[in-house]
Design a protein around this motif. Sequence first.
Motif, PDB file in Angstrom:
ATOM      1  N   LYS A   1       0.864  -1.173   0.000  1.00 53.32           N
ATOM      2  CA  LYS A   1       0.000   0.000   0.000  1.00 53.32           C
ATOM      3  C   LYS A   1       0.900   1.223   0.000  1.00 53.32           C
ATOM      4  O   LYS A   1       1.997   1.192   0.564  1.00 53.32           O
ATOM      5  N   HIS A   2       0.406   2.284  -0.634  1.00 54.75           N
ATOM      6  CA  HIS A   2       1.146   3.554  -0.609  1.00 54.75           C
ATOM      7  C   HIS A   2       0.486   4.443   0.450  1.00 54.75           C
ATOM      8  O   HIS A   2      -0.660   4.843   0.305  1.00 54.75           O
ATOM      9  N   ILE A   3       1.242   4.692   1.518  1.00 54.33           N
ATOM     10  CA  ILE A   3       0.739   5.529   2.608  1.00 54.33           C
ATOM     11  C   ILE A   3       1.665   6.732   2.724  1.00 54.33           C
ATOM     12  O   ILE A   3       2.891   6.571   2.795  1.00 54.33           O
ATOM     13  N   GLU A   4       1.097   7.932   2.731  1.00 52.50           N
ATOM     14  CA  GLU A   4       1.944   9.127   2.833  1.00 52.50           C
ATOM     15  C   GLU A   4       1.427  10.039   3.926  1.00 52.50           C
ATOM     16  O   GLU A   4       0.233  10.065   4.215  1.00 52.50           O
ATOM     17  N   VAL A   5       2.359  10.767   4.541  1.00 57.63           N
ATOM     18  CA  VAL A   5       2.004  11.621   5.672  1.00 57.63           C
ATOM     19  C   VAL A   5       2.249  13.080   5.301  1.00 57.63           C
ATOM     20  O   VAL A   5       3.320  13.435   4.809  1.00 57.63           O
ATOM     21  N   GLN A   6       1.237  13.897   5.530  1.00 53.63           N
ATOM     22  CA  GLN A   6       1.367  15.345   5.299  1.00 53.63           C
ATOM     23  C   GLN A   6       2.019  15.986   6.512  1.00 53.63           C
ATOM     24  O   GLN A   6       1.551  15.787   7.634  1.00 53.63           O
ATOM     25  N   ILE A   7       3.089  16.693   6.281  1.00 57.96           N
ATOM     26  CA  ILE A   7       3.724  17.402   7.400  1.00 57.96           C
ATOM     27  C   ILE A   7       3.800  18.895   7.096  1.00 57.96           C
ATOM     28  O   ILE A   7       3.691  19.310   5.928  1.00 57.96           O
ATOM     29  N   LEU A   8       3.995  19.676   8.132  1.00 61.23           N
ATOM     30  CA  LEU A   8       4.169  21.115   7.937  1.00 61.23           C
ATOM     31  C   LEU A   8       4.928  21.705   9.119  1.00 61.23           C
ATOM     32  O   LEU A   8       4.657  21.365  10.266  1.00 61.23           O
ATOM     33  N   GLY A   9       5.905  22.524   8.811  1.00 63.96           N
ATOM     34  CA  GLY A   9       6.707  23.133   9.867  1.00 63.96           C
ATOM     35  C   GLY A   9       6.738  24.651   9.728  1.00 63.96           C
ATOM     36  O   GLY A   9       6.657  25.174   8.609  1.00 63.96           O
TER      37      GLY A   9
ATOM     38  N   SER B   1      -3.011   4.224  -2.747  1.00 67.77           N
ATOM     39  CA  SER B   1      -2.637   2.933  -3.335  1.00 67.77           C
ATOM     40  C   SER B   1      -3.267   2.709  -4.708  1.00 67.77           C
ATOM     41  O   SER B   1      -2.793   1.860  -5.453  1.00 67.77           O
ATOM     42  N   ILE B   2      -4.332   3.430  -5.003  1.00 65.77           N
ATOM     43  CA  ILE B   2      -5.000   3.175  -6.299  1.00 65.77           C
ATOM     44  C   ILE B   2      -4.249   3.942  -7.378  1.00 65.77           C
ATOM     45  O   ILE B   2      -4.374   5.161  -7.511  1.00 65.77           O
ATOM     46  N   GLN B   3      -3.441   3.201  -8.104  1.00 63.71           N
ATOM     47  CA  GLN B   3      -2.510   3.802  -9.065  1.00 63.71           C
ATOM     48  C   GLN B   3      -2.591   3.088 -10.399  1.00 63.71           C
ATOM     49  O   GLN B   3      -2.917   1.904 -10.457  1.00 63.71           O
ATOM     50  N   ARG B   4      -2.271   3.832 -11.459  1.00 67.38           N
ATOM     51  CA  ARG B   4      -2.091   3.235 -12.782  1.00 67.38           C
ATOM     52  C   ARG B   4      -0.681   3.568 -13.221  1.00 67.38           C
ATOM     53  O   ARG B   4      -0.307   4.738 -13.235  1.00 67.38           O
ATOM     54  N   ARG B   5       0.083   2.561 -13.564  1.00 68.99           N
ATOM     55  CA  ARG B   5       1.491   2.760 -13.949  1.00 68.99           C
ATOM     56  C   ARG B   5       2.220   3.616 -12.916  1.00 68.99           C
ATOM     57  O   ARG B   5       2.861   4.610 -13.252  1.00 68.99           O
ATOM     58  N   HIS B   6       2.050   3.270 -11.641  1.00 68.94           N
ATOM     59  CA  HIS B   6       2.705   3.952 -10.521  1.00 68.94           C
ATOM     60  C   HIS B   6       2.284   5.411 -10.367  1.00 68.94           C
ATOM     61  O   HIS B   6       2.960   6.200  -9.720  1.00 68.94           O
ATOM     62  N   GLN B   7       1.173   5.779 -10.991  1.00 61.72           N
ATOM     63  CA  GLN B   7       0.663   7.145 -10.824  1.00 61.72           C
ATOM     64  C   GLN B   7      -0.664   7.106 -10.115  1.00 61.72           C
ATOM     65  O   GLN B   7      -1.541   6.302 -10.454  1.00 61.72           O
TER      66      GLN B   7
ATOM     67  N   CYS C   1      -7.638  -1.998  -1.160  1.00 62.48           N
ATOM     68  CA  CYS C   1      -6.845  -1.800  -2.384  1.00 62.48           C
ATOM     69  C   CYS C   1      -5.368  -1.653  -2.062  1.00 62.48           C
ATOM     70  O   CYS C   1      -4.989  -0.905  -1.160  1.00 62.48           O
ATOM     71  N   ASP C   2      -4.531  -2.369  -2.805  1.00 68.80           N
ATOM     72  CA  ASP C   2      -3.093  -2.102  -2.753  1.00 68.80           C
ATOM     73  C   ASP C   2      -2.682  -1.589  -4.129  1.00 68.80           C
ATOM     74  O   ASP C   2      -3.535  -1.379  -4.997  1.00 68.80           O
ATOM     75  N   THR C   3      -1.380  -1.414  -4.330  1.00 70.79           N
ATOM     76  CA  THR C   3      -0.951  -0.758  -5.581  1.00 70.79           C
ATOM     77  C   THR C   3      -1.162  -1.637  -6.810  1.00 70.79           C
ATOM     78  O   THR C   3      -1.035  -1.152  -7.928  1.00 70.79           O
ATOM     79  N   SER C   4      -1.484  -2.937  -6.634  1.00 70.66           N
ATOM     80  CA  SER C   4      -1.781  -3.748  -7.832  1.00 70.66           C
ATOM     81  C   SER C   4      -3.283  -3.892  -8.083  1.00 70.66           C
ATOM     82  O   SER C   4      -3.690  -4.667  -8.951  1.00 70.66           O
TER      83      SER C   4
END
Length: 461
Positions: free
Chosen positions: A212-220, A235-241, A448-451
């Motif tokens: 799965k693609h998990i990303e964290v929003q940060i701000l300083g 995680s829902i991607q087509r051709r890694h996008q 959903c994972d990236t595949s």
Amino acid sequence: MAITKFKKIMAANRGEIAIRIFRACTELGISTVAIYSNEDRLSLHRYKADEAYLIGQGKGPIDAYLGIDEIIDLARKKDVDAIHPGYGFLSENPEFSLACERAGIAFIGPPPEIQQRLGNKVSGRQVAVEAGVPIVPGTDSPVETEEEALIFAKSCGYPIIVKASSGGGGRGMRVAQNQKELLEGLKSAASEAQAAFGDATIFLEKYIESPKHIEVQILGDKHGHLVHFYERDCSIQRRHQKVIEIAPSLDLTQKMRTEVCGYALKIAKTVGYVNAGTIEFLLDKERNFYFIEVNPRIQVEHTVTELVTMRNLVQVQIRVAEGYRLADPEIGIKNQKDIELRGFAIQSRITTEDPNNNFAPDFGTIKAYRTAAGFGVRLDAAAGYAGAHISPHYDSLLVKISTWGLTFLEAAKIMHRALQEFRIRGVKTNIGFLEKVMTYPVFLEGNCDTSFLDNHPKLFE
Ligand code: ADP
């Protein structure tokens, strides 16, 4: 540190993100400046700003937005106090932020030193190691010879992913199942990256199966205070996008959420991160997180985080660039606890791509355009009107629909209803495909994972 209140901000960008920036500025009482290429002379972002100037004559549609000297000269002449770079174009280019600094114009983003350390994947991995955050097993430095690649393959085994250090948008990446594919991938990823990013630097990572693609929003802020705004599941991607993004992830336990957000803050602290950024991770089947890269800028999918945290991230970016502390009333984040998660948000990227023709981009004039609206729907678009001309020069993103619901199911139902309401004639779009995803059981279960898209060809029928 004194506060410098901005009176005039330029968006060094185009399309929906330029408009997003102008809206944030107008609400703050800051006047706005657009730049536009010759190809964009009829584009909406030009008309949404208080002032607009043609740039890059004779340079071509992309290079027009990359002319650092011309953009800075113009900003100076027009008394611009600060430049917001959006995403893409000059947003991650330390030469640009440095040029802004030298011209006495504030750059709304992290300073050049931080862009330099985090902007490419190889040095980003080094920062993660320094921060004590797990990374995907891979090469510590760029791979320069076939021998080096084969030594790594021997120790790590296949599959391997060949990645361009400067890569983005899924470009400059090749998955290799065996030696032959690895050697081919080295060459093709390097030449694709050289053409797209002017940098052929390549490194290798173990290819994690269906993560799965998990990303964290940060701000300083500029005073050493850092917070996160929780995670997005992309995680829902087509051709890694990325195609569809969700906040928060349905799949994380509270413990896992604390873990991944903690990793993101550790990385941010290690470099003294300032302004908005995203720290990206993969989550494998054994529930391990691995850092993959940092995007030191605002991202396309920031909208879902805004909906679930009820915070206007672009305005916070502007305020911290003015010198405010996160805890100041103008921002109002005294500590991490002030950032609350409420409900679920989904973003769908409507593109002018034809799902029946391998998602080939379509061009032309929009003949009819009827939007969705109603409770829980947010739209960010630049070419969203009848008569808009879709040119082949820029990316195929047409509208971002973001929906919000108290539950994920509610957000998905609103998204489905909103997609059904949309009518776009004159160019092909992926709306029908997105509608299918919104009612698909695997999606609704949050599995959903990236595949996912590769494994469910029915969605493309
Ligand atoms: P870009 O900068 O082009 O977006 P990223 O490094 O962020 O590239 O990766 C984009 C996507 O590619 C990830 O979300 C994931 O789907 C896939 N990916 C990247 N690295 C790996 C890996 N080591 N194993 C499996 N998939 C990967």
